[in-house]
Scaffold this motif. Structure first.
Motif, PDB file in Angstrom:
ATOM      1  N   PRO A 314       0.834  -1.210   0.000  1.00 18.14           N
ATOM      2  CA  PRO A 314       0.000   0.000   0.000  1.00 18.14           C
ATOM      3  C   PRO A 314       0.864   1.253   0.000  1.00 18.14           C
ATOM      4  CG  PRO A 314       0.017  -1.024   2.171  1.00 18.14           C
ATOM      5  CD  PRO A 314       0.731  -1.975   1.248  1.00 18.14           C
ATOM      6  N   GLU A 315       0.274   2.351  -0.438  1.00 23.33           N
ATOM      7  CA  GLU A 315       0.924   3.671  -0.423  1.00 23.33           C
ATOM      8  C   GLU A 315       2.141   3.751  -1.339  1.00 23.33           C
ATOM      9  OE1 GLU A 315      -0.207   6.252   1.252  1.00 23.33           O
ATOM     10  OE2 GLU A 315      -1.313   5.530   2.992  1.00 23.33           O
ATOM     11  N   ASN A 316       2.258   2.857  -2.315  1.00 22.02           N
ATOM     12  CA  ASN A 316       3.448   2.840  -3.165  1.00 22.02           C
ATOM     13  C   ASN A 316       3.062   3.155  -4.604  1.00 22.02           C
ATOM     14  OD1 ASN A 316       5.793   2.128  -4.667  1.00 22.02           O
ATOM     15  ND2 ASN A 316       6.466   0.802  -2.987  1.00 22.02           N
ATOM     16  N   VAL A 317       3.138   4.438  -4.947  1.00 26.10           N
ATOM     17  CA  VAL A 317       2.751   4.896  -6.280  1.00 26.10           C
ATOM     18  C   VAL A 317       3.628   4.274  -7.357  1.00 26.10           C
ATOM     19  CG1 VAL A 317       2.606   6.923  -7.786  1.00 26.10           C
ATOM     20  CG2 VAL A 317       1.820   7.075  -5.413  1.00 26.10           C
ATOM     21  N   GLU A 318       4.929   4.231  -7.106  1.00 23.29           N
ATOM     22  CA  GLU A 318       5.866   3.734  -8.112  1.00 23.29           C
ATOM     23  C   GLU A 318       5.618   2.264  -8.430  1.00 23.29           C
ATOM     24  OE1 GLU A 318       6.698   5.315  -5.348  1.00 23.29           O
ATOM     25  OE2 GLU A 318       7.256   7.287  -6.158  1.00 23.29           O
ATOM     26  N   ALA A 319       5.399   1.440  -7.398  1.00 22.71           N
ATOM     27  CA  ALA A 319       5.163   0.015  -7.624  1.00 22.71           C
ATOM     28  C   ALA A 319       3.874  -0.209  -8.411  1.00 22.71           C
ATOM     29  CB  ALA A 319       5.098  -0.722  -6.287  1.00 22.71           C
ATOM     30  N   LEU A 320       2.837   0.548  -8.089  1.00 25.10           N
ATOM     31  CA  LEU A 320       1.572   0.399  -8.804  1.00 25.10           C
ATOM     32  C   LEU A 320       1.715   0.826 -10.257  1.00 25.10           C
ATOM     33  CD1 LEU A 320      -1.424  -0.181  -8.983  1.00 25.10           C
ATOM     34  CD2 LEU A 320      -1.881   2.085  -7.985  1.00 25.10           C
ATOM     35  N   ALA A 321       2.362   1.950 -10.495  1.00 25.98           N
ATOM     36  CA  ALA A 321       2.541   2.427 -11.871  1.00 25.98           C
ATOM     37  C   ALA A 321       3.351   1.426 -12.695  1.00 25.98           C
ATOM     38  CB  ALA A 321       3.232   3.792 -11.862  1.00 25.98           C
ATOM     39  N   SER A 322       4.416   0.896 -12.113  1.00 28.93           N
ATOM     40  CA  SER A 322       5.250  -0.068 -12.832  1.00 28.93           C
ATOM     41  C   SER A 322       4.469  -1.326 -13.179  1.00 28.93           C
ATOM     42  CB  SER A 322       6.464  -0.426 -11.970  1.00 28.93           C
ATOM     43  OG  SER A 322       7.254  -1.413 -12.597  1.00 28.93           O
ATOM     44  N   SER A 323       3.651  -1.809 -12.246  1.00 34.25           N
ATOM     45  CA  SER A 323       2.857  -3.020 -12.492  1.00 34.25           C
ATOM     46  C   SER A 323       1.821  -2.792 -13.584  1.00 34.25           C
ATOM     47  CB  SER A 323       2.181  -3.477 -11.204  1.00 34.25           C
ATOM     48  OG  SER A 323       3.135  -3.932 -10.275  1.00 34.25           O
ATOM     49  N   ILE A 324       1.201  -1.605 -13.590  1.00 34.86           N
ATOM     50  CA  ILE A 324       0.226  -1.291 -14.638  1.00 34.86           C
ATOM     51  C   ILE A 324       0.896  -1.298 -16.005  1.00 34.86           C
ATOM     52  CG2 ILE A 324      -1.288   0.501 -15.578  1.00 34.86           C
ATOM     53  CD1 ILE A 324      -1.898   1.325 -12.672  1.00 34.86           C
ATOM     54  N   VAL A 325       2.042  -0.640 -16.105  1.00 37.34           N
ATOM     55  CA  VAL A 325       2.760  -0.572 -17.393  1.00 37.34           C
ATOM     56  C   VAL A 325       3.145  -1.965 -17.868  1.00 37.34           C
ATOM     57  CG1 VAL A 325       4.912   0.172 -18.502  1.00 37.34           C
ATOM     58  CG2 VAL A 325       3.612   1.778 -17.075  1.00 37.34           C
ATOM     59  N   ASN A 326       3.719  -2.759 -16.986  1.00 37.18           N
ATOM     60  CA  ASN A 326       4.167  -4.101 -17.372  1.00 37.18           C
ATOM     61  C   ASN A 326       3.002  -4.979 -17.808  1.00 37.18           C
ATOM     62  OD1 ASN A 326       6.819  -3.450 -16.786  1.00 37.18           O
ATOM     63  ND2 ASN A 326       6.733  -4.267 -14.706  1.00 37.18           N
ATOM     64  N   LEU A 327       1.885  -4.884 -17.109  1.00 36.79           N
ATOM     65  CA  LEU A 327       0.737  -5.726 -17.452  1.00 36.79           C
ATOM     66  C   LEU A 327       0.064  -5.253 -18.735  1.00 36.79           C
ATOM     67  CD1 LEU A 327      -0.726  -8.224 -16.511  1.00 36.79           C
ATOM     68  CD2 LEU A 327      -2.140  -6.788 -15.009  1.00 36.79           C
ATOM     69  N   LEU A 328       0.007  -3.946 -18.955  1.00 37.68           N
ATOM     70  CA  LEU A 328      -0.568  -3.442 -20.209  1.00 37.68           C
ATOM     71  C   LEU A 328       0.249  -3.899 -21.410  1.00 37.68           C
ATOM     72  CD1 LEU A 328      -1.626   0.226 -19.298  1.00 37.68           C
ATOM     73  CD2 LEU A 328      -3.144  -1.693 -19.863  1.00 37.68           C
ATOM     74  N   ARG A 329       1.527  -4.091 -21.214  1.00 36.08           N
ATOM     75  CA  ARG A 329       2.404  -4.514 -22.309  1.00 36.08           C
ATOM     76  C   ARG A 329       2.408  -6.032 -22.519  1.00 36.08           C
ATOM     77  NH1 ARG A 329       7.436  -0.398 -20.830  1.00 36.08           N
ATOM     78  NH2 ARG A 329       6.751   1.325 -22.201  1.00 36.08           N
ATOM     79  N   ASP A 330       1.612  -6.745 -21.721  1.00 36.55           N
ATOM     80  CA  ASP A 330       1.622  -8.209 -21.786  1.00 36.55           C
ATOM     81  C   ASP A 330       0.183  -8.749 -21.840  1.00 36.55           C
ATOM     82  OD1 ASP A 330       2.150 -10.898 -21.626  1.00 36.55           O
ATOM     83  OD2 ASP A 330       3.505 -10.755 -19.903  1.00 36.55           O
ATOM     84  N   PRO A 331      -0.487  -8.634 -22.993  1.00 35.38           N
ATOM     85  CA  PRO A 331      -1.889  -9.075 -23.117  1.00 35.38           C
ATOM     86  C   PRO A 331      -2.097 -10.547 -22.771  1.00 35.38           C
ATOM     87  CG  PRO A 331      -1.256  -7.738 -25.008  1.00 35.38           C
ATOM     88  CD  PRO A 331       0.006  -8.011 -24.238  1.00 35.38           C
ATOM     89  N   SER A 332      -1.127 -11.408 -23.077  1.00 38.61           N
ATOM     90  CA  SER A 332      -1.302 -12.825 -22.775  1.00 38.61           C
ATOM     91  C   SER A 332      -1.347 -13.050 -21.261  1.00 38.61           C
ATOM     92  CB  SER A 332      -0.174 -13.650 -23.398  1.00 38.61           C
ATOM     93  OG  SER A 332       1.078 -13.295 -22.841  1.00 38.61           O
ATOM     94  N   ARG A 333      -0.567 -12.275 -20.509  1.00 40.06           N
ATOM     95  CA  ARG A 333      -0.597 -12.388 -19.052  1.00 40.06           C
ATOM     96  C   ARG A 333      -1.919 -11.846 -18.502  1.00 40.06           C
ATOM     97  NH1 ARG A 333       2.032 -13.553 -14.632  1.00 40.06           N
ATOM     98  NH2 ARG A 333       2.068 -12.183 -12.801  1.00 40.06           N
ATOM     99  N   GLN A 334      -2.421 -10.791 -19.109  1.00 41.93           N
ATOM    100  CA  GLN A 334      -3.739 -10.283 -18.714  1.00 41.93           C
ATOM    101  C   GLN A 334      -4.788 -11.393 -18.831  1.00 41.93           C
ATOM    102  OE1 GLN A 334      -4.925  -6.632 -20.769  1.00 41.93           O
ATOM    103  NE2 GLN A 334      -2.775  -6.046 -20.959  1.00 41.93           N
ATOM    104  N   GLU A 335      -4.744 -12.112 -19.933  1.00 39.18           N
ATOM    105  CA  GLU A 335      -5.731 -13.156 -20.177  1.00 39.18           C
ATOM    106  C   GLU A 335      -5.582 -14.319 -19.200  1.00 39.18           C
ATOM    107  OE1 GLU A 335      -7.362 -16.012 -23.835  1.00 39.18           O
ATOM    108  OE2 GLU A 335      -5.825 -14.488 -24.198  1.00 39.18           O
ATOM    109  N   SER A 336      -4.341 -14.724 -18.945  1.00 43.16           N
ATOM    110  CA  SER A 336      -4.133 -15.874 -18.052  1.00 43.16           C
ATOM    111  C   SER A 336      -4.520 -15.544 -16.613  1.00 43.16           C
ATOM    112  CB  SER A 336      -2.675 -16.343 -18.117  1.00 43.16           C
ATOM    113  OG  SER A 336      -1.789 -15.345 -17.636  1.00 43.16           O
TER     114      SER A 336
END
Length: 387
Positions: A314-336
């Motif tokens: 919680p309270e970690n802007v950088e970790a959340l932003a990084s996870s969003i970027v990485n997941l948006l760039r990986d559609p197959s992981r989104q699906e799984s």
């Protein structure tokens, strides 16, 4: 069995969704669920009452003027008698206190669900203290997570009165839902990242918005939506302008088409600072959305890190932003992740399982109340005659 639910609703959020899911399923299996919804003079919040009416679930309004209204006690007492309730099930501190005052001398067993509580100001803290004292007199108290159970124990509620019942949802509305938010973006192909929750400090919406600003630096076409209402709306609107992300963020308020909203998202985020067992996350998982969530409350029991989503501090802007970027760039992981999330909800968090668990709670409460009543009316032992 007839169950009367009492709630002072703040809008259509987790507790309200639980009541609707539970009532719907109870009515389908030949029991009867009736609602008593406070109509508060300052903030009526009648969405639950209206939603119940649409589904033909019996619902009654309980007028309440101000924070303390003695007429509410009489209204609850009358409603319990008129509906011939076998159990009265209160949800939230205000409902707990008024229900206890109304029915403390009644033979009807009282059950309460502690969805969670937040002591964020003096008035709520005082209400919370009164609530925990009152709960000691209920036949059964349901905790939706281990964390809530621990807080009940610390408040002095006897362990043998506490039952752990995890939230469950009706999966049917989330099957084959049509996305409804595509028209809100300049391009139908722009990914949408969403947060669903009350606009209040504990939900971490400000963290979500700051993370959105960071994501937009790397992926400027991304769109962000926040669904919900609450006391912090003006603050959050100002933060959006301060971050200069107005063109990429939509504050959607309350929505009546939530299955279609979830279906519109590429990723669902929960940035909460505090949580119980959030219905919004379960609904997102039922919609096959990959979840990024802070590891608070009972969230780690449903968002299994690396399997049904990703857990973040919680309270970690950088970790959340990084996870969003990485997941948006990986559609197959989104699906799984989304597929695994749906499977977990089907196996462990369906409304049918929750309803069976609550029926056991109601049956135990009725039995406990009956034994207590029998003991109270038992004749005193007679003294043996002296020889």
């Amino acid at each position: 069995m007839k169950i009367l639910h009492i709630i002072s609703s703040g809008g259509m959020y987790g507790a309200e969704a639980v009541i609707l899911n539970l009532s719907r399923t109870l009515n389908e299996i030949s029991h009867s669920s009736v609602l008593g919804v406070f109509s508060n003079s300052a903030n009526p919040n009648l969405q639950l009452h209206e939603a119940a009416a649409k589904e033909h679930i019996e619902s009654h309004l309980i007028p309440c003027t101000g924070q303390i209204d003695r007429t509410v006690v009489a209204s609850i007492r009358t409603l319990a008698a008129r509906t011939n309730a076998d159990v009265v099930h209160a949800h939230g501190y205000k409902a707990d206190i008024y229900t206890y005052l109304a029915l403390r001398r009644s033979l009807i067993p009282l059950v309460s669900t502690c969805h969670t509580w937040y002591d964020n100001d003096l008035f709520v803290s005082l209400y919370g203290m009164a609530d925990r004292m009152v709960l000691r007199n209920f036949a059964a108290i349901v905790a939706v997570s281990d964390e809530v159970k621990l807080r009940l124990l610390k408040a002095g509620v006897r362990e043998d009165k506490i039952r752990l019942v995890q939230n469950g949802i009706d999966l049917r509305p989330f099957d084959n839902a049509t996305p409804s938010l595509r028209g809100n973006t300049p391009s139908n192909h722009a990914p949408i990242v969403g947060l669903v929750g009350r606009l209040a400090y504990e939900k971490g919406v400000d963290i979500f918005l700051r993370a959105a600003a960071s994501v937009l630096v790397e992926l400027p076409s991304t769109k962000f939506v926040v669904v919900g209402e609450g006391p912090d709306r003006d603050k959050l609107e100002s933060l959006i302008d301060e971050l200069k992300i107005r063109e990429s963020v939509s504050m959607l308020g309350r929505r009546d088409d939530m299955p279609s909203v979830y279906a519109s998202l590429a990723i669902m985020v929960s940035a909460s600072r505090q949580e119980g067992l959030p219905i919004a996350i379960l609904e997102g998982m039922a919609s096959r959305r990959p979840i990024l969530a802070t590891a608070v409350g009972a969230v780690p029991t449903i968002v299994l890190d690396g399997r049904t989503g990703e857990l973040l501090p919680p309270e970690n802007v950088e970790a959340l932003a990084s996870s969003i970027v990485n997941l948006l760039r990986d559609p197959s992981r989104q699906e799984s992740l989304g597929s695994a999330a749906r499977k977990l909800v089907e196996e462990k968090f369906a409304a049918e399982r929750m309803t069976v668990d609550y029926l056991h709670v109601y049956e135990d409460a009725i039995s406990t109340r009956a034994k207590s009543t029998a003991k109270s009316f038992a004749p005193a032992p007679t003294q043996g005659k002296a020889k």
